[in-house]
Each structure stands twice: as structure tokens, then as C-alpha cells.
Design a protein around this motif. Sequence first.
Motif, short mmCIF file in Angstrom:
data_model
loop_
_atom_site.label_atom_id
_atom_site.label_comp_id
_atom_site.label_asym_id
_atom_site.label_seq_id
_atom_site.Cartn_x
_atom_site.Cartn_y
_atom_site.Cartn_z
N SER A 39 0.84 -1.20 0.00
CA SER A 39 0.00 0.00 0.00
C SER A 39 0.87 1.25 0.00
CB SER A 39 -0.94 0.00 1.20
OG SER A 39 -0.23 0.20 2.38
N ASN A 40 0.31 2.31 -0.48
CA ASN A 40 0.97 3.63 -0.59
C ASN A 40 2.14 3.64 -1.57
OD1 ASN A 40 -0.84 4.82 1.20
ND2 ASN A 40 0.37 4.15 2.95
N LYS A 41 2.23 2.66 -2.45
CA LYS A 41 3.20 2.69 -3.54
C LYS A 41 2.38 2.59 -4.82
CE LYS A 41 7.48 0.97 -5.34
NZ LYS A 41 8.61 0.08 -5.17
N PHE A 42 2.49 3.61 -5.66
CA PHE A 42 1.62 3.69 -6.82
C PHE A 42 2.35 3.36 -8.11
CE2 PHE A 42 -0.27 6.28 -3.54
CZ PHE A 42 -1.58 5.82 -3.57
N PHE A 43 1.60 2.88 -9.08
CA PHE A 43 2.12 2.45 -10.37
C PHE A 43 1.22 3.01 -11.46
CE2 PHE A 43 3.25 -0.67 -7.25
CZ PHE A 43 4.53 -1.07 -7.58
N MET A 44 1.78 3.14 -12.66
CA MET A 44 0.97 3.44 -13.83
C MET A 44 0.61 2.09 -14.45
SD MET A 44 0.47 6.62 -14.14
CE MET A 44 -0.34 6.49 -15.71
N LEU A 45 -0.64 1.90 -14.69
CA LEU A 45 -1.13 0.67 -15.29
C LEU A 45 -1.62 1.01 -16.69
CD1 LEU A 45 -1.95 -2.33 -14.92
CD2 LEU A 45 -4.12 -1.48 -14.01
N LYS A 46 -1.08 0.36 -17.70
CA LYS A 46 -1.49 0.60 -19.08
C LYS A 46 -2.12 -0.66 -19.61
CE LYS A 46 0.16 2.10 -23.59
NZ LYS A 46 1.31 2.58 -24.36
N LEU A 47 -3.37 -0.56 -20.01
CA LEU A 47 -4.09 -1.68 -20.60
C LEU A 47 -4.13 -1.49 -22.10
CD1 LEU A 47 -7.12 -1.88 -18.16
CD2 LEU A 47 -4.96 -3.10 -18.04
N VAL A 48 -3.61 -2.47 -22.82
CA VAL A 48 -3.54 -2.39 -24.27
C VAL A 48 -4.48 -3.42 -24.87
CG1 VAL A 48 -2.03 -2.59 -26.29
CG2 VAL A 48 -1.14 -1.63 -24.16
N ASN A 49 -5.35 -2.96 -25.75
CA ASN A 49 -6.24 -3.86 -26.49
C ASN A 49 -5.66 -4.09 -27.87
OD1 ASN A 49 -8.25 -3.81 -24.45
ND2 ASN A 49 -8.90 -1.82 -25.20
N TYR A 50 -5.62 -5.35 -28.28
CA TYR A 50 -5.22 -5.63 -29.65
C TYR A 50 -6.11 -6.71 -30.22
CZ TYR A 50 -2.40 -9.15 -27.18
OH TYR A 50 -1.98 -10.16 -26.35
N TYR A 51 -6.37 -6.59 -31.51
CA TYR A 51 -7.31 -7.49 -32.17
C TYR A 51 -6.71 -8.21 -33.36
CZ TYR A 51 -10.38 -4.80 -29.22
OH TYR A 51 -10.94 -4.19 -28.13
N THR A 52 -5.57 -7.72 -33.84
CA THR A 52 -4.90 -8.37 -34.97
C THR A 52 -3.51 -8.79 -34.53
OG1 THR A 52 -3.88 -6.36 -35.84
CG2 THR A 52 -6.13 -6.86 -36.59
N GLU A 53 -2.90 -9.65 -35.32
CA GLU A 53 -1.54 -10.08 -35.03
C GLU A 53 -0.56 -8.90 -35.11
OE1 GLU A 53 1.60 -13.36 -36.68
OE2 GLU A 53 -0.51 -13.93 -36.49
N GLU A 54 -0.80 -7.98 -36.04
CA GLU A 54 0.06 -6.80 -36.16
C GLU A 54 -0.01 -5.94 -34.89
OE1 GLU A 54 0.55 -2.74 -38.84
OE2 GLU A 54 -0.70 -4.37 -39.59
N GLU A 55 -1.22 -5.74 -34.36
CA GLU A 55 -1.37 -4.97 -33.12
C GLU A 55 -0.71 -5.68 -31.95
OE1 GLU A 55 -5.59 -2.75 -34.17
OE2 GLU A 55 -5.62 -4.57 -32.97
N GLN A 56 -0.79 -7.00 -31.93
CA GLN A 56 -0.13 -7.76 -30.86
C GLN A 56 1.39 -7.59 -30.96
OE1 GLN A 56 -1.03 -11.93 -30.63
NE2 GLN A 56 0.35 -12.26 -28.92
N GLN A 57 1.93 -7.62 -32.16
CA GLN A 57 3.36 -7.44 -32.36
C GLN A 57 3.80 -6.06 -31.90
OE1 GLN A 57 3.98 -8.35 -36.49
NE2 GLN A 57 4.05 -10.57 -36.13
N GLN A 58 2.99 -5.03 -32.19
CA GLN A 58 3.31 -3.68 -31.74
C GLN A 58 3.33 -3.60 -30.21
OE1 GLN A 58 0.24 -1.42 -33.71
NE2 GLN A 58 1.54 -0.94 -35.47
N ALA A 59 2.36 -4.23 -29.57
CA ALA A 59 2.32 -4.24 -28.10
C ALA A 59 3.53 -4.98 -27.54
CB ALA A 59 1.02 -4.88 -27.62
#
Length: 86
Positions: A39-59
Motif C-alpha cells: 500500500s501507498n506505492k503507486f504504479f501506472m497501469l497501461k491496458l492495451v487492447n489488440y485485435y490483430t496479429e500486427e497490433e499484438q506485435q506492436q504491443a
Amino acid sequence: MAAAKRAPQVIRYGQYLVKKKFGTGAQSRTFLAEKEEISNKFFMLKLVNYYTEEEQQQADQEIEQLERLKSPYTVCASDMFIRGSH
């Protein structure tokens, strides 16, 4: 009679508890999050959505780049996980 107040919705991703939403983009959303066991230690959480293989490769490339960065002036990747399947 006053309307009953509902408790705020608790949003969790893995072991992270979302505290605040920062922004959204075409393929991702970012949040301020707190790790449940630290507790009291914060993080940036980034949620990435991908739907194609190209988008997955970019992520995947973005993750690899974050893992290689070692500088006091940039964010570092501390944890990654995949949730669900398509």
C-alpha cells in the motif's frame, strides 16, 4: 427520503487496484494503480487492447523496449500480464 448511496466500484487488474483513470487512446487506457500487497506505492497501469496479429506485435515491441530502458528519466516496466483471450 434521500437516495441511498452506493459504494464506489472497485476495479482490479491482477494484483493492482485502480485508483484513478488518466486517459485513453486508440488502443490503450492508463490508470493510477496501487499494488494490493504494497500500500501507498503507486504504479501506472497501461491496458492495451489488440485485435490483430500486427497490433499484438506492436504491443510486444513496446513491452520489449520498456524492459530495455534503464534511466532515472523514464518509466520502467515492472510487471506484465495477459488477461483473457480473443
